[in-house]
Structures are given as C-alpha cells and as structure tokens.
Design an enzyme around this catalytic site. Sequence first.
Site, PDB file in Angstrom:
ATOM      1  N   LYS A  77     -52.448 -36.574  -7.715  1.00  0.00           N
ATOM      2  CA  LYS A  77     -52.161 -35.972  -9.023  1.00  0.00           C
ATOM      3  C   LYS A  77     -53.432 -36.025  -9.871  1.00  0.00           C
ATOM      4  O   LYS A  77     -53.936 -37.113 -10.170  1.00  0.00           O
ATOM      5  CB  LYS A  77     -51.025 -36.734  -9.714  1.00  0.00           C
ATOM      6  CG  LYS A  77     -49.662 -36.470  -9.092  1.00  0.00           C
ATOM      7  CD  LYS A  77     -48.571 -37.191  -9.875  1.00  0.00           C
ATOM      8  CE  LYS A  77     -47.193 -36.735  -9.382  1.00  0.00           C
ATOM      9  NZ  LYS A  77     -47.007 -37.012  -7.946  1.00  0.00           N
ATOM     10  N   ASP A 111     -51.365 -32.102  -6.113  1.00  0.00           N
ATOM     11  CA  ASP A 111     -50.042 -31.917  -6.695  1.00  0.00           C
ATOM     12  C   ASP A 111     -50.137 -31.091  -7.974  1.00  0.00           C
ATOM     13  O   ASP A 111     -51.096 -31.210  -8.734  1.00  0.00           O
ATOM     14  CB  ASP A 111     -49.402 -33.269  -7.031  1.00  0.00           C
ATOM     15  CG  ASP A 111     -48.754 -33.921  -5.826  1.00  0.00           C
ATOM     16  OD1 ASP A 111     -48.419 -33.197  -4.878  1.00  0.00           O
ATOM     17  OD2 ASP A 111     -48.589 -35.153  -5.835  1.00  0.00           O
ATOM     18  N   MET A 112     -49.125 -30.259  -8.208  1.00  0.00           N
ATOM     19  CA  MET A 112     -49.031 -29.517  -9.458  1.00  0.00           C
ATOM     20  C   MET A 112     -48.211 -30.338 -10.448  1.00  0.00           C
ATOM     21  O   MET A 112     -47.142 -30.842 -10.105  1.00  0.00           O
ATOM     22  CB  MET A 112     -48.374 -28.149  -9.225  1.00  0.00           C
ATOM     23  CG  MET A 112     -48.416 -27.241 -10.446  1.00  0.00           C
ATOM     24  SD  MET A 112     -50.099 -26.874 -10.992  1.00  0.00           S
ATOM     25  CE  MET A 112     -50.666 -25.797  -9.674  1.00  0.00           C
ATOM     26  N   GLN A 141     -44.928 -24.444  -7.989  1.00  0.00           N
ATOM     27  CA  GLN A 141     -43.553 -24.702  -8.400  1.00  0.00           C
ATOM     28  C   GLN A 141     -42.837 -23.384  -8.681  1.00  0.00           C
ATOM     29  O   GLN A 141     -43.208 -22.654  -9.601  1.00  0.00           O
ATOM     30  CB  GLN A 141     -43.560 -25.588  -9.652  1.00  0.00           C
ATOM     31  CG  GLN A 141     -44.278 -26.907  -9.416  1.00  0.00           C
ATOM     32  CD  GLN A 141     -44.412 -27.750 -10.665  1.00  0.00           C
ATOM     33  OE1 GLN A 141     -43.725 -28.749 -10.813  1.00  0.00           O
ATOM     34  NE2 GLN A 141     -45.290 -27.365 -11.570  1.00  0.00           N
ATOM     35  N   ARG A 167     -47.979 -26.013  -0.783  1.00  0.00           N
ATOM     36  CA  ARG A 167     -46.644 -26.607  -0.732  1.00  0.00           C
ATOM     37  C   ARG A 167     -45.825 -25.932  -1.829  1.00  0.00           C
ATOM     38  O   ARG A 167     -46.214 -25.942  -2.994  1.00  0.00           O
ATOM     39  CB  ARG A 167     -46.684 -28.114  -1.001  1.00  0.00           C
ATOM     40  CG  ARG A 167     -45.267 -28.731  -1.089  1.00  0.00           C
ATOM     41  CD  ARG A 167     -45.262 -30.085  -1.781  1.00  0.00           C
ATOM     42  NE  ARG A 167     -46.010 -31.067  -1.029  1.00  0.00           N
ATOM     43  CZ  ARG A 167     -46.655 -32.093  -1.581  1.00  0.00           C
ATOM     44  NH1 ARG A 167     -46.673 -32.240  -2.903  1.00  0.00           N
ATOM     45  NH2 ARG A 167     -47.311 -32.954  -0.843  1.00  0.00           N
ATOM     46  N   LYS A 170     -39.384 -26.443  -5.793  1.00  0.00           N
ATOM     47  CA  LYS A 170     -38.680 -25.833  -6.928  1.00  0.00           C
ATOM     48  C   LYS A 170     -39.360 -26.183  -8.248  1.00  0.00           C
ATOM     49  O   LYS A 170     -39.532 -25.339  -9.111  1.00  0.00           O
ATOM     50  CB  LYS A 170     -37.223 -26.306  -6.965  1.00  0.00           C
ATOM     51  CG  LYS A 170     -36.320 -25.648  -5.943  1.00  0.00           C
ATOM     52  CD  LYS A 170     -34.894 -26.166  -6.143  1.00  0.00           C
ATOM     53  CE  LYS A 170     -33.908 -25.479  -5.212  1.00  0.00           C
ATOM     54  NZ  LYS A 170     -32.536 -26.017  -5.397  1.00  0.00           N
ATOM     55  N   THR A 209     -38.252 -28.518   0.213  1.00  0.00           N
ATOM     56  CA  THR A 209     -36.932 -28.398  -0.412  1.00  0.00           C
ATOM     57  C   THR A 209     -35.910 -29.254   0.318  1.00  0.00           C
ATOM     58  O   THR A 209     -36.034 -29.497   1.527  1.00  0.00           O
ATOM     59  CB  THR A 209     -36.459 -26.936  -0.435  1.00  0.00           C
ATOM     60  OG1 THR A 209     -35.206 -26.854  -1.128  1.00  0.00           O
ATOM     61  CG2 THR A 209     -36.294 -26.371   0.968  1.00  0.00           C
ATOM     62  N   HIS A 210     -34.892 -29.703  -0.438  1.00  0.00           N
ATOM     63  CA  HIS A 210     -33.743 -30.388   0.157  1.00  0.00           C
ATOM     64  C   HIS A 210     -32.492 -29.532   0.020  1.00  0.00           C
ATOM     65  O   HIS A 210     -31.383 -29.974   0.320  1.00  0.00           O
ATOM     66  CB  HIS A 210     -33.512 -31.737  -0.535  1.00  0.00           C
ATOM     67  CG  HIS A 210     -34.741 -32.578  -0.589  1.00  0.00           C
ATOM     68  ND1 HIS A 210     -35.547 -32.642  -1.683  1.00  0.00           N
ATOM     69  CD2 HIS A 210     -35.316 -33.375   0.347  1.00  0.00           C
ATOM     70  CE1 HIS A 210     -36.572 -33.436  -1.437  1.00  0.00           C
ATOM     71  NE2 HIS A 210     -36.457 -33.890  -0.212  1.00  0.00           N
ATOM     72  N   ARG A 271     -38.072 -39.692 -13.288  1.00  0.00           N
ATOM     73  CA  ARG A 271     -38.002 -38.231 -13.074  1.00  0.00           C
ATOM     74  C   ARG A 271     -36.923 -37.891 -12.062  1.00  0.00           C
ATOM     75  O   ARG A 271     -36.205 -36.908 -12.200  1.00  0.00           O
ATOM     76  CB  ARG A 271     -39.357 -37.683 -12.626  1.00  0.00           C
ATOM     77  CG  ARG A 271     -40.339 -37.453 -13.750  1.00  0.00           C
ATOM     78  CD  ARG A 271     -41.309 -36.326 -13.414  1.00  0.00           C
ATOM     79  NE  ARG A 271     -41.930 -36.487 -12.108  1.00  0.00           N
ATOM     80  CZ  ARG A 271     -42.960 -37.275 -11.853  1.00  0.00           C
ATOM     81  NH1 ARG A 271     -43.487 -38.001 -12.823  1.00  0.00           N
ATOM     82  NH2 ARG A 271     -43.459 -37.367 -10.640  1.00  0.00           N
ATOM     83  N   ARG A 272     -36.801 -38.710 -11.013  1.00  0.00           N
ATOM     84  CA  ARG A 272     -35.744 -38.474 -10.019  1.00  0.00           C
ATOM     85  C   ARG A 272     -34.374 -38.618 -10.670  1.00  0.00           C
ATOM     86  O   ARG A 272     -33.446 -37.866 -10.369  1.00  0.00           O
ATOM     87  CB  ARG A 272     -35.873 -39.475  -8.868  1.00  0.00           C
ATOM     88  CG  ARG A 272     -37.178 -39.430  -8.111  1.00  0.00           C
ATOM     89  CD  ARG A 272     -37.143 -38.509  -6.899  1.00  0.00           C
ATOM     90  NE  ARG A 272     -37.419 -37.129  -7.219  1.00  0.00           N
ATOM     91  CZ  ARG A 272     -38.637 -36.630  -7.431  1.00  0.00           C
ATOM     92  NH1 ARG A 272     -39.696 -37.412  -7.380  1.00  0.00           N
ATOM     93  NH2 ARG A 272     -38.802 -35.359  -7.691  1.00  0.00           N
TER      94      ARG A 272
END
Length: 291
Positions: A77, A111-112, A141, A167, A170, A209-210, A271-272
Amino acid sequence: MPKKLVWVFSKRYIAGETMEEGLLASKLLNEKGIEVTVDILGEFITTLAEAEKNRDEYLEVIERFTADNVKGNFSIKPTMFGLLIDKEVCYTHLREVVKFAAEKDSFIRIDMEDSQCVDMEIDIFRRLRTEFPKHVGLVLQAYLRRTESDIIALNDINNKNYPISFRLCKGIYVEPEHLAFKGYDEVREHYLTDLKYMFENKMYAGIATHDKYLVEEALKLIEEMNIPKNMYEFQMLYGVTPELRQSIVDGGHKMRVYVPFGQQWFNYSTRRLKENPKMAQHIIKALFIRG
C-alpha cells in the site's frame, strides 16, 4: 468494539502478527496448490520515518520469503511509504522494493487505496512499469465510476511481451455516490465489463472476488473467449469462502490468496467488519456461547 473483541473476528482473516506466522500460513497454502500474495499490514502513516521502516521491513520479508521458496508475490500500500506526505519519497521507496523483488525474480502488486490516492498510485505504477515491466502490477476497484476509463487509458502501456497485470476487485473503501457505484448489481455489472475488456485486450487478470455469481460469470467468459490459463488467476482473501476457493482449485484454475500479517491489524479488521456488519453479531454470540 474493543480491540480484544475485534481480534476474535480478526484471527480468522489475518495470518498473525509476525513474519514467521505469515511464512507458515503461506507455506500451508502452497502445500494445497495455492499461491500467495503477502501483505504487511499498515497504511496512512504520519511520518517519513515510518515510511523508511516499512520499506526496510518489506525488503526483509522479500528476502526471507524468496529464500524459503514460497510460491507467491507481494502486495504493498503506497500510503505505508508516505504517499500522502511526500509522493517522490514514496516513489523512491517503492522503486527500491520493486527493484529488489525483480532481482529475486519476484513481483510487487501495488494496492489501490481510497479515491484521494488513485491518480497518484496510477502515476507511480506507470513509472515503475516502464522500468520493471515484468515485476509490477496494480489493483483496480470496479465500484469506482472512473475504473473502466482508467483501464482503457492504461492500455497504452500494455504489450504482448509483457502483458499489463491487474487485480480486479469490487472495492471496499467508503466513497461518495458521485465517485462510486452503490448498487450491488450495478457493481457486479461493471466488474464484468472491466474484466471482459481486460480479456479482449490481452491483459493479465487477477479475478479477485468471493462472489459466487462473479466467479461463475468469469468462468463463462474464460470459456467463451478461450482465455489461456497463463493470462488469468483467481484471488481471494485469507480465511474467506474456503469452499468456493477449493472448488476453483479443483477446477484446474490458478488461485492466489492474499495473506496479511503484522502488528497493524486493527484498521484492516475494522474495514472487514464495515464490509460485513453482521459479523459483529456473530462475534458477540460466539462469546456468550463459549461462556
């Protein structure tokens, strides 16, 4: 929620607080035929001394993981390296990390982060790809309204010898409606539009994605467009949807798991929780059941 309570939730999704724990988790995934992308937790630092410390920690992790022949690469990051303090200092640190990874024949994924970082992170990626085309990629994203145009614009640095590597996820940061799509189906639709463009233009796609629907639709696109296996992979977070993950592996597709570890686990965990607030209810219920 108290930090100790958040850890009850977090330990499922974080490999641990130390490099040794991250290394062990990565090796166990490798044994299952799954590659990894290793992430040291931390972001949005406030001093350049922290940026230098984070650079040194990444160099140490790259040295150790490559020496141990872990099958995987590394995610970073830019705000950990001072992006919002001094962009050029950030670039210098990132270049050093990417250069070291390239010397080890490894790969760095940038990472974005949230919308204030997007232009700067794309610019840094462009500069690094010019020098290290095989060894650096970027996260995009799908929920950001600008992402499709960003992919199209970045096609100018794509080439058949060194396909650009993205990568596609979402997106998780909370953004205003004028910047990000808010509808669940709307985000799905744009995810697939972006993915199809990547396939059409021979870009390497990390399908992160999940969402079972998106996995199934991605597999349909792969079959319909006859996408070779060396031009895509599926990616998932550590500890998330293991059954869906295994079904993809069993189908003969490459899978990579994002393995986060480190002392700065709290922000990642919250965040999760924001992404899935129902988890808080499950945590509290689990505590009472144990009691």
